[in-house]
Design a protein around this motif. Sequence first.
Motif: not given
Length: 131
Positions: A121-127
């Motif tokens: 989720w962190g990578a998805l939101l950051a992207s």
Amino acid sequence: MTEPSHNDQAEDNPPEQERWRAELDEARAERDALADLVSRMRGRELERLAAQHLAVPGDLLALTGTALGDYLDDAGDIDPAKVQGTARGVLASRPGLAPQTPATDRTQGHGTPTAPSGPDWGALLASGTTG
């Protein structure tokens, strides 16, 4: 180890003797309480040592017909070698009395964590915030 109390003769004794007799009675009571405490502590130490070899530490005395005094050394301490020897003798005739180690499957929640296999989720939101 009960000794007669001298309080029933108090009316025939001068006050000084009464005081000494009372102190003597108190000292005897304290001695008996301390002897009981030492006996209980020895019993717990015997059970602690027996638990290293037997699933139920009380089996050491119950199955062998021995008493706490049989495991004391010359100094009055529990002798671990005597406990171990007797416990091994019990286990030689009854191996099922040994402590059981629980069977565990290390892959069922107790293993080492693995690296994440995909995006989190962190990578998805950051992207999503960069574009």
